[in-house]
Design a protein around this motif. Sequence first.
Motif, PDB file in Angstrom:
ATOM      1  N   GLU A 212     -74.178  64.120 -49.085  1.00 11.49           N
ATOM      2  CA  GLU A 212     -73.393  64.920 -50.027  1.00 11.49           C
ATOM      3  C   GLU A 212     -74.337  65.778 -50.867  1.00 11.49           C
ATOM      4  O   GLU A 212     -75.497  65.391 -51.081  1.00 11.49           O
ATOM      5  CB  GLU A 212     -72.606  63.996 -50.955  1.00 11.49           C
ATOM      6  N   PRO A 213     -73.857  66.921 -51.364  1.00  9.78           N
ATOM      7  CA  PRO A 213     -74.694  67.783 -52.213  1.00  9.78           C
ATOM      8  C   PRO A 213     -75.341  67.037 -53.387  1.00  9.78           C
ATOM      9  O   PRO A 213     -76.507  67.278 -53.701  1.00  9.78           O
ATOM     10  CB  PRO A 213     -73.716  68.854 -52.713  1.00  9.78           C
ATOM     11  N   ASP A 214     -74.594  66.105 -54.003  1.00 10.35           N
ATOM     12  CA  ASP A 214     -75.144  65.335 -55.123  1.00 10.35           C
ATOM     13  C   ASP A 214     -76.419  64.595 -54.738  1.00 10.35           C
ATOM     14  O   ASP A 214     -77.411  64.595 -55.476  1.00 10.35           O
ATOM     15  CB  ASP A 214     -74.133  64.259 -55.570  1.00 10.35           C
ATOM     16  N   GLU A 215     -76.341  63.961 -53.576  1.00 14.76           N
ATOM     17  CA  GLU A 215     -77.475  63.171 -53.103  1.00 14.76           C
ATOM     18  C   GLU A 215     -78.652  64.097 -52.758  1.00 14.76           C
ATOM     19  O   GLU A 215     -79.808  63.797 -53.091  1.00 14.76           O
ATOM     20  CB  GLU A 215     -77.025  62.374 -51.869  1.00 14.76           C
TER      21      GLU A 215
ATOM     22  N   ALA B 185     -79.250  67.018 -54.049  1.00 16.76           N
ATOM     23  CA  ALA B 185     -79.790  67.560 -55.298  1.00 16.76           C
ATOM     24  C   ALA B 185     -80.686  66.535 -55.972  1.00 16.76           C
ATOM     25  O   ALA B 185     -81.786  66.853 -56.436  1.00 16.76           O
ATOM     26  CB  ALA B 185     -78.649  67.970 -56.226  1.00 16.76           C
ATOM     27  N   ARG B 186     -80.205  65.276 -55.995  1.00 18.60           N
ATOM     28  CA  ARG B 186     -80.981  64.222 -56.622  1.00 18.60           C
ATOM     29  C   ARG B 186     -82.323  64.067 -55.915  1.00 18.60           C
ATOM     30  O   ARG B 186     -83.389  64.046 -56.538  1.00 18.60           O
ATOM     31  CB  ARG B 186     -80.184  62.907 -56.560  1.00 18.60           C
ATOM     32  N   ASN B 187     -82.268  63.990 -54.587  1.00 17.24           N
ATOM     33  CA  ASN B 187     -83.502  63.801 -53.818  1.00 17.24           C
ATOM     34  C   ASN B 187     -84.471  64.961 -53.992  1.00 17.24           C
ATOM     35  O   ASN B 187     -85.664  64.753 -54.240  1.00 17.24           O
ATOM     36  CB  ASN B 187     -83.187  63.630 -52.334  1.00 17.24           C
ATOM     37  N   LEU B 188     -83.968  66.180 -53.850  1.00 13.81           N
ATOM     38  CA  LEU B 188     -84.873  67.331 -53.907  1.00 13.81           C
ATOM     39  C   LEU B 188     -85.479  67.500 -55.300  1.00 13.81           C
ATOM     40  O   LEU B 188     -86.674  67.763 -55.430  1.00 13.81           O
ATOM     41  CB  LEU B 188     -84.149  68.619 -53.478  1.00 13.81           C
ATOM     42  N   THR B 189     -84.665  67.322 -56.337  1.00 11.39           N
ATOM     43  CA  THR B 189     -85.240  67.505 -57.680  1.00 11.39           C
ATOM     44  C   THR B 189     -86.241  66.397 -57.992  1.00 11.39           C
ATOM     45  O   THR B 189     -87.257  66.637 -58.643  1.00 11.39           O
ATOM     46  CB  THR B 189     -84.145  67.573 -58.772  1.00 11.39           C
ATOM     47  N   GLU B 190     -85.963  65.200 -57.490  1.00 12.33           N
ATOM     48  CA  GLU B 190     -86.905  64.094 -57.699  1.00 12.33           C
ATOM     49  C   GLU B 190     -88.233  64.368 -56.999  1.00 12.33           C
ATOM     50  O   GLU B 190     -89.316  64.145 -57.564  1.00 12.33           O
ATOM     51  CB  GLU B 190     -86.311  62.809 -57.121  1.00 12.33           C
ATOM     52  N   ILE B 191     -88.143  64.823 -55.765  1.00 13.16           N
ATOM     53  CA  ILE B 191     -89.352  65.125 -54.987  1.00 13.16           C
ATOM     54  C   ILE B 191     -90.200  66.167 -55.729  1.00 13.16           C
ATOM     55  O   ILE B 191     -91.410  66.005 -55.895  1.00 13.16           O
ATOM     56  CB  ILE B 191     -88.978  65.649 -53.579  1.00 13.16           C
ATOM     57  N   VAL B 192     -89.530  67.214 -56.193  1.00 10.07           N
ATOM     58  CA  VAL B 192     -90.256  68.293 -56.874  1.00 10.07           C
ATOM     59  C   VAL B 192     -90.848  67.787 -58.191  1.00 10.07           C
ATOM     60  O   VAL B 192     -92.020  68.042 -58.496  1.00 10.07           O
ATOM     61  CB  VAL B 192     -89.334  69.515 -57.096  1.00 10.07           C
TER      62      VAL B 192
ATOM     63  N   ASP C 149     -72.433  72.690 -58.676  1.00  8.61           N
ATOM     64  CA  ASP C 149     -72.415  71.634 -59.695  1.00  8.61           C
ATOM     65  C   ASP C 149     -73.555  70.637 -59.498  1.00  8.61           C
ATOM     66  O   ASP C 149     -74.174  70.196 -60.464  1.00  8.61           O
ATOM     67  CB  ASP C 149     -71.069  70.894 -59.671  1.00  8.61           C
ATOM     68  N   ALA C 150     -73.814  70.286 -58.230  1.00 11.07           N
ATOM     69  CA  ALA C 150     -74.867  69.302 -57.958  1.00 11.07           C
ATOM     70  C   ALA C 150     -76.237  69.855 -58.362  1.00 11.07           C
ATOM     71  O   ALA C 150     -77.070  69.125 -58.887  1.00 11.07           O
ATOM     72  CB  ALA C 150     -74.866  68.921 -56.484  1.00 11.07           C
ATOM     73  N   PHE C 151     -76.445  71.143 -58.092  1.00 16.75           N
ATOM     74  CA  PHE C 151     -77.727  71.776 -58.434  1.00 16.75           C
ATOM     75  C   PHE C 151     -77.576  72.573 -59.735  1.00 16.75           C
ATOM     76  O   PHE C 151     -77.962  73.740 -59.815  1.00 16.75           O
ATOM     77  CB  PHE C 151     -78.185  72.698 -57.299  1.00 16.75           C
TER      78      PHE C 151
END
Length: 464
Positions: free
Chosen positions: A288-291, A293-300, A82-84
């Motif tokens: 948490e997975p949400d955090e 996901a947020r960080n990795l997608t933002e970085i990318v 869900d997070a990703f």
Amino acid sequence: MRAHEAGALHAEAAGRGPTWLQPPDDTNALVASLWPTHVSRRADGVLDVAGVAATELATQFGTPAYVIDEDDFRARARSFRDAFAGADVYYAGKAFLSVASVQWVAEEGLCLDVCSGGELAVALRAGFDPARIGFHGNNKSESELRRAVAVGVGRIVVDSYSEIARLAKVAAELGVRQPVLVRVTAGVEAHTHDYIATAHEDQKFGLSITDGAAFEAMEMTEGLASLRLLGLHSHIGSQIFDTSGFEVAARRVLALYARGLEAGFTLGELDLGGGFGIAYTTQDDPAEPDELARNLTEIVAHECRALDIGVPHLSVEPGRAVAGPSTFTLYEVGTVKEVALDAGASRLYVAVDGGMSDNIRAALYDADFSCTLASRRSDADPVLARVVGKHCESGDIVVKNEFLPGDMEAGDLIAVPATGAYCRSLANTYNHIPRPPVVAVRHGQARLVVRRETEDDLLRLEVL
Ligand SMILES: *Cc1c(COP(=O)(O)O)cnc(C)c1O
């Protein structure tokens, strides 16, 4: 050496526990962050898993046993999916692979990573859709590749020039245009509390970005009609707690990706690997997975803007973070021995009926675990204890330091949490101790998913 390790050594020399480990007010209290969601302690002190008592599990399945809170495992898988949501989540099967875990992962909508023919066989036996399988490894054999291509494995992560050539030949023979990712070494190696951004290219995985090998591998793949280059893959380490290592890696891998686009390669995907940390002790504070996901997608997204390229389709590969926290190992206590240390202090050595054969992480990585008395309440004062196994090695330690009630005795049950990843999968039969069963508990029902190995199993390999 980590700060708390230095503290531990110092304090241990003085006969106390590591400085971060304080005697608890009440050894009966469970630290919620260390236990699967559906584990609690009953009024009589017995540990309860999704409605089943630990004492019942011990009677029914024997000890040691790996006990999975199945809904906890499933919920963690789901929370990554869900997070990703815009990405693909591949469960890294090597953390804990069995027909049951593969089916849970399938039902929760994840993809699956395997890294050997044996792992692929388990996935296929479980009926997992081969198109949703990724196949990794630095030295896949020709027969492993042939089988993977023949059954339609969705993507193969290639790791060397010779493998690219081998795979191209196999795929051509089978008349398949095989999708591949190129595994690159981003020059970042991250573990637990730190990451190193130099001098880590000296390892067996991946193709180096810096020396040009990764680009050359992309070029080579593009030039082979039986291969289809999907994108790039990077996995930087394990038990990682902060995203700065991923950030450095993503920047370097995306720069290469952009170069590939410029060269006209048909790239569309980026896999950032796994390695997300979990809590083994109160010292660990995972995201948490949400955090994540947020960080990795933002970085990318940020890097792609900077490079002026479209955002590739992302995938991640959590193993430990799905399987690890869902499981505890249940042991029975045998010998209890008080050992005198310096300065009049002592340590209670509590020996259990397993050890480095069912959990080699302490011996292999100097890993920390925690534990609790699982079969009764105790109001005895806490004492500094070390839980050891029954193997012929003094390094056969399960829990280095834990405060247990001072009245521990033979027949007590001990539960060690966070053993769902890399414990059963690294289990061995040292001293010819059969490997423990895996029991899944859900909705008040306990079910054997991997049975206990027997002496007959061990003897079956003997040529008599
Ligand atoms: C081991 C591995 C993973 C999973 O690592 P965890 O630390 O269990 O999340 C993911 N990707 C690759 C390529 C791996 O080798």
